[in-house]
Design a protein around this motif. Structure first.
Motif, short mmCIF file in Angstrom:
data_model
loop_
_atom_site.label_atom_id
_atom_site.label_comp_id
_atom_site.label_asym_id
_atom_site.label_seq_id
_atom_site.Cartn_x
_atom_site.Cartn_y
_atom_site.Cartn_z
N TYR A 204 0.80 -1.22 0.00
CA TYR A 204 0.00 0.00 0.00
C TYR A 204 0.84 1.28 0.00
O TYR A 204 0.29 2.37 -0.04
N ASN B 251 -7.18 2.40 -3.15
CA ASN B 251 -6.86 2.85 -1.79
C ASN B 251 -6.36 4.28 -1.79
O ASN B 251 -6.72 5.08 -0.92
N ASN C 13 -3.77 0.74 4.24
CA ASN C 13 -5.19 0.77 3.86
C ASN C 13 -6.06 1.18 5.04
O ASN C 13 -7.24 0.86 5.08
#
Length: 358
Positions: free
Chosen positions: A190, A273, A297
């Motif tokens: 992420y 995201n 996230n």
């Protein structure tokens, strides 16, 4: 009748976040940092094929380890798979720790590091954080001759902050070479920052670092319980000796292999995201709810400067069927943790917050 004597363990067991609300069906669960987009379609296609559930799975997850080795250009013999990265943490603690040893964990960090360490009987030393960021200086201040392991997640859960590449290098350099450094890369997919590097890339050839990875987050395999560790060959060989037999199901192994092949799904999840993370973060900041940057996230919501308390917002959202994670188990006051959801979940969250703050 006498009860056989057993050992009393002075720990608080892991308490997962709330997942249901009484009287509300189909509540939106934004409390567990699960994949917003679910699971790759490749996984469902492979799971629809016949799996011989009457047969034991591959004991050493060989095909999965081959796929991991291929994807990350790492050595097959240095990989060990587990029923979630939690099991790898447990094996590490069993292999390295005795009752007189000490383990250092950041004060606000994944709870299983301290839980598995304390089950063995090791002493936990908490390093303070600076503005919810792991502090190298504070970790080093806690080192003694009894320190055996240092656990960190990067990016960190539940704070969402991260250590830069040079900070990780400095930490490993300053630690005694006999101390094991465990770096949890759970949220690695992420974050794309110039000053960030995953533990796996940085310490792939190290003799005193073990890396943790999971399929529960961006890959969306949380219910299958599958993760892996990467470390020095001699250490991993010993870990296999105490690993439970057939610890990873055939279903989990097949699903993980297919997940690794679907880079398009991972890229789509990252972009989703980032897109919704920006929208949510901007809204939260407008209400003076301070958050971490988009490194994971999830967001840690700090209500220190907000006109409402964390508990007030949590209850208001739950009344509308939206669940956030309380930070009481982490002893973080007046804060909540919020997972970025799918499109419809995020829209409902945003609209509900606007109504609360109207």
């Amino acid at each position: 009748m006498m009860l056989p004597k057993f050992r009393k363990i002075d720990i608080q067991s892991y308490k997962p976040g709330k997942s249901k609300i009484s009287r509300i069906h189909n509540a939106i669960k934004l409390s567990a940092n699960e994949s917003a987009l679910g699971t790759s379609k490749r996984v469902f296609r492979i799971l629809n094929k016949k799996i011989k559930i009457n047969k034991y799975p591959d004991n050493n997850s060989k095909n999965l380890r081959k796929q991991i080795s291929k994807k990350y250009s790492c050595e097959f013999e240095k990989i060990i798979c587990g029923a979630g990265s939690d099991e790898i943490i447990q094996i590490i603690c069993q292999l390295f720790l005795n009752s007189k040893d000490e383990v250092i964990v950041p004060r606000y960090s994944f709870l299983m590091y301290r839980i598995y360490s304390k089950i063995i009987g090791a002493k936990i030393k908490f390093s303070d954080e600076e503005n919810f960021k792991v502090s190298i200086k504070e970790i080093l201040k806690n080192v003694t001759s009894r320190t055996k392991i240092v656990f960190i997640a990067n990016p960190n859960n539940p704070t969402g902050t991260y250590l830069k590449k040079e900070e990780l290098i400095l930490l490993r350099k300053k630690l005694n070479q006999k101390i094991l450094l465990v770096i949890d890369d759970a949220y690695n997919e992420y974050i794309k920052k110039k000053d960030y590097i995953s533990g796996l890339k940085l310490f792939k050839k190290s003799n005193n670092v073990i890396i943790l990875r999971t399929f529960s987050k961006i890959y969306g395999l949380a219910s299958l319980r599958i993760g892996w560790g990467y470390g020095p060959k001699r250490i991993v060989k010993e870990m296999y000796k105490i690993k439970a037999p057939f610890n990873v199901s055939s279903t989990a192994q097949l699903a993980a292999i297919e997940s690794l092949k679907d880079e398009r799904f991972v890229n789509k999840s990252f972009k989703h995201n980032l897109f919704w993370g920006k929208k949510i973060r901007n809204l939260l900041n407008s209400y003076k709810i301070h958050t971490n940057e988009i490194n994971t996230n999830f967001f840690l919501l700090n209500f220190k400067n907000c006109k409402y308390s964390a508990n007030f917002i949590k209850k208001k959202l739950e009344n509308k069927g939206i669940i956030l994670r309380s930070m009481n188990t982490y002893n973080i006051q007046n804060c909540l943790r919020l997972t970025v959801g799918n499109k419809s979940e995020n829209i409902k969250l945003i609209n509900t917050l606007k109504l609360i703050f109207k």
